[in-house]
Scaffold this active site. Structure first.
Site, PDB file in Angstrom:
ATOM      1  N   ASP A  44      39.816  83.287 -14.484  1.00  0.00           N
ATOM      2  CA  ASP A  44      40.533  82.541 -13.446  1.00  0.00           C
ATOM      3  C   ASP A  44      39.545  81.677 -12.671  1.00  0.00           C
ATOM      4  O   ASP A  44      38.439  82.116 -12.344  1.00  0.00           O
ATOM      5  CB  ASP A  44      41.242  83.532 -12.505  1.00  0.00           C
ATOM      6  CG  ASP A  44      42.288  82.865 -11.636  1.00  0.00           C
ATOM      7  OD1 ASP A  44      43.474  83.168 -11.792  1.00  0.00           O
ATOM      8  OD2 ASP A  44      41.899  82.025 -10.779  1.00  0.00           O
TER       9      ASP A  44
ATOM     10  N   ASN B 105      52.951  87.464 -11.549  1.00  0.00           N
ATOM     11  CA  ASN B 105      53.707  86.874 -10.447  1.00  0.00           C
ATOM     12  C   ASN B 105      54.881  86.091 -11.043  1.00  0.00           C
ATOM     13  O   ASN B 105      54.682  85.274 -11.947  1.00  0.00           O
ATOM     14  CB  ASN B 105      52.818  85.927  -9.634  1.00  0.00           C
ATOM     15  CG  ASN B 105      51.688  86.667  -8.925  1.00  0.00           C
ATOM     16  OD1 ASN B 105      51.871  87.789  -8.467  1.00  0.00           O
ATOM     17  ND2 ASN B 105      50.520  86.047  -8.849  1.00  0.00           N
TER      18      ASN B 105
ATOM     19  N   GLN C  71      53.640  82.820  -7.679  1.00  0.00           N
ATOM     20  CA  GLN C  71      53.421  82.082  -8.933  1.00  0.00           C
ATOM     21  C   GLN C  71      53.219  80.599  -8.626  1.00  0.00           C
ATOM     22  O   GLN C  71      54.029  79.976  -7.927  1.00  0.00           O
ATOM     23  CB  GLN C  71      54.613  82.259  -9.900  1.00  0.00           C
ATOM     24  CG  GLN C  71      54.322  81.622 -11.253  1.00  0.00           C
ATOM     25  CD  GLN C  71      55.408  81.880 -12.299  1.00  0.00           C
ATOM     26  OE1 GLN C  71      56.460  82.429 -11.996  1.00  0.00           O
ATOM     27  NE2 GLN C  71      55.133  81.460 -13.521  1.00  0.00           N
TER      28      GLN C  71
ATOM     29  N   VAL D 254      51.538  78.545 -11.305  1.00  0.00           N
ATOM     30  CA  VAL D 254      51.520  77.880 -12.612  1.00  0.00           C
ATOM     31  C   VAL D 254      52.680  78.443 -13.427  1.00  0.00           C
ATOM     32  O   VAL D 254      52.736  79.659 -13.688  1.00  0.00           O
ATOM     33  CB  VAL D 254      50.181  78.113 -13.353  1.00  0.00           C
ATOM     34  CG1 VAL D 254      50.211  77.429 -14.715  1.00  0.00           C
ATOM     35  CG2 VAL D 254      48.998  77.609 -12.518  1.00  0.00           C
TER      36      VAL D 254
ATOM     37  N   HIS E 284      51.892  84.232 -17.350  1.00  0.00           N
ATOM     38  CA  HIS E 284      50.511  84.723 -17.499  1.00  0.00           C
ATOM     39  C   HIS E 284      50.356  86.075 -16.827  1.00  0.00           C
ATOM     40  O   HIS E 284      51.044  86.386 -15.862  1.00  0.00           O
ATOM     41  CB  HIS E 284      49.496  83.729 -16.921  1.00  0.00           C
ATOM     42  CG  HIS E 284      49.798  83.302 -15.516  1.00  0.00           C
ATOM     43  ND1 HIS E 284      50.752  82.346 -15.228  1.00  0.00           N
ATOM     44  CD2 HIS E 284      49.285  83.697 -14.333  1.00  0.00           C
ATOM     45  CE1 HIS E 284      50.806  82.179 -13.905  1.00  0.00           C
ATOM     46  NE2 HIS E 284      49.935  82.998 -13.350  1.00  0.00           N
TER      47      HIS E 284
ATOM     48  N   HIS F  81      47.594  88.440 -14.910  1.00  0.00           N
ATOM     49  CA  HIS F  81      46.289  88.529 -14.268  1.00  0.00           C
ATOM     50  C   HIS F  81      45.710  89.907 -14.597  1.00  0.00           C
ATOM     51  O   HIS F  81      46.424  90.912 -14.519  1.00  0.00           O
ATOM     52  CB  HIS F  81      46.414  88.452 -12.748  1.00  0.00           C
ATOM     53  CG  HIS F  81      46.932  87.158 -12.213  1.00  0.00           C
ATOM     54  ND1 HIS F  81      46.117  86.186 -11.683  1.00  0.00           N
ATOM     55  CD2 HIS F  81      48.196  86.683 -12.107  1.00  0.00           C
ATOM     56  CE1 HIS F  81      46.857  85.165 -11.269  1.00  0.00           C
ATOM     57  NE2 HIS F  81      48.113  85.442 -11.511  1.00  0.00           N
TER      58      HIS F  81
HETATM   59  P1  DGP Z   1      49.691  82.401 -10.273  1.00  0.00           P
HETATM   60  O1  DGP Z   1      49.410  82.136  -8.833  1.00  0.00           O
HETATM   61  O2  DGP Z   1      50.139  83.805 -10.568  1.00  0.00           O
HETATM   62  O3  DGP Z   1      50.611  81.347 -10.880  1.00  0.00           O
HETATM   63  O4  DGP Z   1      48.275  82.256 -10.992  1.00  0.00           O
HETATM   64  C1  DGP Z   1      47.734  81.045 -11.397  1.00  0.00           C
HETATM   65  C2  DGP Z   1      46.242  81.242 -11.469  1.00  0.00           C
HETATM   66  O5  DGP Z   1      45.701  80.222 -12.275  1.00  0.00           O
HETATM   67  C3  DGP Z   1      45.518  81.158 -10.134  1.00  0.00           C
HETATM   68  O6  DGP Z   1      44.885  82.409  -9.855  1.00  0.00           O
HETATM   69  C4  DGP Z   1      44.478  80.073 -10.306  1.00  0.00           C
HETATM   70  C5  DGP Z   1      44.428  79.876 -11.809  1.00  0.00           C
HETATM   71  N1  DGP Z   1      44.192  78.510 -12.238  1.00  0.00           N
HETATM   72  C6  DGP Z   1      44.875  77.404 -11.834  1.00  0.00           C
HETATM   73  N2  DGP Z   1      44.400  76.321 -12.460  1.00  0.00           N
HETATM   74  C7  DGP Z   1      43.396  76.753 -13.279  1.00  0.00           C
HETATM   75  C8  DGP Z   1      42.515  76.097 -14.180  1.00  0.00           C
HETATM   76  O7  DGP Z   1      42.554  74.885 -14.377  1.00  0.00           O
HETATM   77  N3  DGP Z   1      41.615  76.886 -14.840  1.00  0.00           N
HETATM   78  C9  DGP Z   1      41.556  78.240 -14.661  1.00  0.00           C
HETATM   79  N4  DGP Z   1      40.638  78.899 -15.351  1.00  0.00           N
HETATM   80  N5  DGP Z   1      42.376  78.890 -13.826  1.00  0.00           N
HETATM   81  C10 DGP Z   1      43.281  78.146 -13.135  1.00  0.00           C
END
Ligand code: DGP
Length: 113
Positions: free
Chosen positions: A31, A86, A93, A95, A99, A101
């Site tokens: 992340d 999430n 959430q 994205v 997914h 975590h």
């Molecule tokens: P959520 O909030 O559950 O939708 O988690 C999305 C997660 O994705 C958040 O912890 C940050 C991560 N994230 C967002 N953009 C990127 C990215 O471009 N690269 C990586 N490695 N993680 C990302």
């Protein structure tokens, strides 16, 4: 048409990630905003916006993602960890590509905020 997510662009190789595992069904990477010393994201290659949209035909894929989450947690040397999904904006959430975590490497509080 649903909007393309950042995770879809990562899957296509358009955006780099710190990849730690990949197979025919999923990808695991670190992340970008880690909430603990180990913070991994397990994402399916299949485009499912959230658990809300998953169907019974995704049952074995969802099981696979859980087993992969444990495999990578073990690979990272974690004794304890938390697996979080999430679902929806109010649950955090951001994205909308399903997914998991995998969070560990420190003591985790319960209940979560
Ligand atoms: P959520 O909030 O559950 O939708 O988690 C999305 C997660 O994705 C958040 O912890 C940050 C991560 N994230 C967002 N953009 C990127 C990215 O471009 N690269 C990586 N490695 N993680 C990302």
């Amino acid at each position: 048409m649903t909007e393309e997510t950042i995770f879809n662009r990562i899957l296509k190789g358009e955006i780099p990630c710190d990849e730690i595992y990949r197979d025919e069904l999923c990808l695991v990477f670190r992340d970008i905003q880690p909430q603990a010393p180990v913070h991994l994201l397990v994402i399916p290659k299949k485009n499912i916006p959230s658990l809300k949209e998953a169907s019974h035909e995704d049952a074995s894929l969802l099981g696979h993602l859980l087993l992969v989450s444990a495999k990578v947690a073990n690979k990272e040397g974690l004794e304890s960890w938390r697996t979080v999904i999430n679902t929806g904006e109010s649950a955090g959430q951001t994205v909308f590509h399903l997914h998991l975590h995998v969070i560990g490497g420190r003591d985790l509080l319960w209940p979560p905020g």
